[in-house]
Design a protein around this motif. Structure first.
Motif, short mmCIF file in Angstrom:
data_model
loop_
_atom_site.label_atom_id
_atom_site.label_comp_id
_atom_site.label_asym_id
_atom_site.label_seq_id
_atom_site.Cartn_x
_atom_site.Cartn_y
_atom_site.Cartn_z
N LEU A 189 0.85 -1.16 -0.07
CA LEU A 189 -0.12 0.01 0.08
C LEU A 189 0.82 1.12 0.09
O LEU A 189 1.97 1.29 0.61
N THR A 196 4.45 2.38 1.92
CA THR A 196 4.41 2.03 3.22
C THR A 196 4.75 0.33 3.91
O THR A 196 5.14 -0.43 2.68
N GLN A 234 -3.86 5.20 2.76
CA GLN A 234 -3.86 3.73 2.49
C GLN A 234 -5.06 3.29 1.94
O GLN A 234 -5.16 2.23 1.12
#
Ligand SMILES: NC(=O)C1=CN([C@@H]2O[C@H](COP(=O)(O)OP(=O)(O)OC[C@H]3O[C@@H](n4cnc5c(N)ncnc54)[C@H](OP(=O)(O)O)[C@@H]3O)[C@@H](O)[C@H]2O)C=CC1
Ligand SMILES: [Mg+2]
Length: 368
Positions: A189, A196, A234
Motif C-alpha cells: 500500500l 508504506t 492507505q
C-alpha cells in the motif's frame, strides 16, 4: 490410537518445533503441499483438543440468521476475517499486561487458532499478523484442502523481537474444491505516493458450483493513534487498486481487514461511500442494521483498557447478501482480564459471515 491419529500427531508435532526457523531464513521454505497427505478436519480438531486439555473450554458463539428475501440455488460462501496476533508481537511487543505469559505459549495458542478455524470451517480465510505461515498454517491448511497466499510486511515489527519466526503479514486461504483462482495481486500500500509498511492481497476467484466470479481482498492498515490520515491514504490506495481489479465494480467484491480504524475515522467513511458500493457486514447484527458492533478487539495494555471496533468485512451490497454472521463474544465471556486469554488466542475476535450471490432477475424468476 489409530494410524491416522499417529500421523496427525507427527504433523502437528512438526510444527511445534518451528522456533528453530529464527536462526535461518527457513520461514521462506515451504514443503510442497502436493506431497503431503490430506488431513481429516475432525481428527485434527481432536488433536488440538488433546493439546488443549488443561485449558478451559472454548467459548460458545452462535450464528445469527440474517434472513434475506433472496433465495439462492448455491451453497453460501463462508468468509472468516481474523487478526490472529503475531506470536512475536504477542510475546515481545504488545504489552498485554493482564495476559499470563503461559497463555501465549505457541504450542498451545496455535491449537486454539486452529480450533477456531476448524470449528467454523470457512471457505475463505483472511488473516493478519501471520508469522507462522510457512511452518504451520500453510502446511496444515494445505492438507485440509486450502490454497494459500502470504504477503509479509516489508519491515515487520516482528523482526525486532528476539527469537522471532520471520516477518508477519497477511494471508489468504480458499478451499480448492470450491474455487478456482483466476488472478492474484500482492499489493504494497502507498500513502500519498509513498510506499508504506502495510500490505494487501486481492484475488479473483471463480465459484466451481455457480461459475460466478468475485474478488476477495485482505489487508492490515497502519496501527496507532496519530496515524489517521496515513490510514485514510492507505485506504484510498486500496480502493483504487480494487477499482482496477474489479473493473470498476463489475466483479463483486469482499474486503476483509484489520483497518485499525474506528467507524468514525476517515478511512471507514471512504469505504462506506466508495463507488464500489460496499456495505459492512457486521452492521447487519445491529437492531437498525446501521451500527457497527461495540468492539472487535479488547485488551489491557500498560496504557489501560483498549476496546475498539477495528475489523470489518466489506461486501458489494448489490451483488451479495449476508445470510448469517457469527455473533461476537460477550463482555462476560471475554472476562475481566480481556484478550488474549487461556481460552481465546488473539486480542482480536474472528468475524465470520455466510454470503450468497443475489440471483440475476431472470434466474430469480426460475426459482420462484
Ligand atoms: N527492522 C527494521 O529495520 C525496521 C523495523 N520497523 C519496525 O516496524 C514498526 C512499525 O511498523 P508498522 O508496520 O508501521 O507498525 P504498526 O504501527 O502498524 O503496528 C505494528 C503492530 O503493533 C501492534 N500495535 C498497535 N498498537 C500497539 C501498541 N500500543 N503497543 C504495541 N503494539 C501495538 C499492531 O497490532 P494491531 O493491528 O492488532 O493493533 C500491529 O500489528 C516499528 O515499531 C519498528 O519496530 C520499522 C522500520 C524498520
Ligand atoms: Mg496486533
Amino acid at each position: 490410537m489409530g494410524n491416522g491419529t499417529s500421523r496427525l500427531y507427527s504433523a502437528l508435532a512438526k510444527t511445534l518445533n518451528s522456533s528453530a526457523a529464527s536462526q535461518h531464513p527457513e520461514y521462506l521454505v515451504s514443503p510442497d503441499p502436493e506431497h503431503l497427505e490430506p488431513i481429516d478436519p475432525k481428527e485434527l480438531l481432536e488433536e488440538c483438543r488433546a493439546v488443549l486439555h488443561t485449558r478451559p473450554p472454548r467459548f460458545q458463539r452462535d450464528f445469527v440468521d440474517l434472513r434475506t428475501d433472496c433465495p439462492s440455488s448455491h451453497p453460501p460462501i463462508r468468509v472468516m476475517q481474523w487478526n490472529i496476533l503475531a506470536q512475536a508481537l504477542g510475546e515481545g511487543k504488545d504489552n498485554f499486561v493482564q495476559c499470563p505469559v503461559e497463555a501465549l505459549k505457541w504450542e498451545e495458542r496455535k491449537c486454539l487458532i486452529l480450533e477456531e478455524i476448524l470449528a467454523y470451517q470457512p471457505d475463505i480465510l483472511c488473516l493478519q499478523e501471520v508469522d507462522h505461515y510457512f511452518d504451520t498454517f500453510h502446511p496444515l491448511l494445505s492438507r485440509l484442502g486450502y490454497q494459500g497466499t502470504f504477503f509479509p510486511k516489508p519491515w515487520s515489527p516482528c523482526l525486532d523481537v528476539e527469537h522471532n519466526n520471520g516477518p508477519d503479514g497477511c494471508a489468504l486461504f480458499f478451499l480448492q474444491n470450491r474455487f478456482k483462482l483466476v488472478n492474484s495481486a500482492n499489493i504494497r500500500l502507498t500513502a500519498m505516493t509513498l510506499k508504506t509498511n502495510q500490505v494487501a492481497i486481492a484475488q479473483t476467484l471463480e465459484c466451481k458450483e455457480s461459475g460466478r466470479q468475485f474478488c476477495i481482498a485482505v489487508t492490515h492498515l497502519k496501527a496507532r493513534t496519530g496515524w489517521e490520515r496515513f490510514r485514510s491514504a492507505q485506504g484510498c490506495d486500496l480502493l483504487q487498486n480494487l477499482q482496477n481489479i474489479t473493473q470498476g465494480a463489475k466483479i463483486p467484491l469482499i474486503v476483509c481487514g484489520d483497518f485499525n480504524a474506528e467507524p468514525t475515522e476517515e478511512v471507514y467513511k471512504h469505504f462506506a461511500s466508495s463507488s464500489l458500493n460496499l456495505n459492512s457486514a457486521y452492521k447487519l447484527l445491529s437492531a437498525d442494521g446501521q451500527s457497527e458492533p461495540p468492539y472487535t478487539t479488547w485488551k489491557i495494555r500498560t496504557s489501560g483498557e483498549c476496546r475498539h471496533t477495528l475489523d470489518y468485512i466489506w461486501y458489494s451490497r448489490q451483488a451479495l447478501s449476508v445470510r448469517s454472521a457469527l455473533d461476537l463474544l460477550t463482555e462476560e465471556q471475554i472476562g475481566p482480564n480481556r484478550l488474549p486469554s487461556f481460552n481465546y488466542p488473539s486480542d482480536h475476535l474472528s468475524l465470520v459471515c455466510d454470503f450468497s450471490f443475489n440471483e440475476e432477475p431472470d434466474a430469480l424468476l426460475k426459482l420462484l
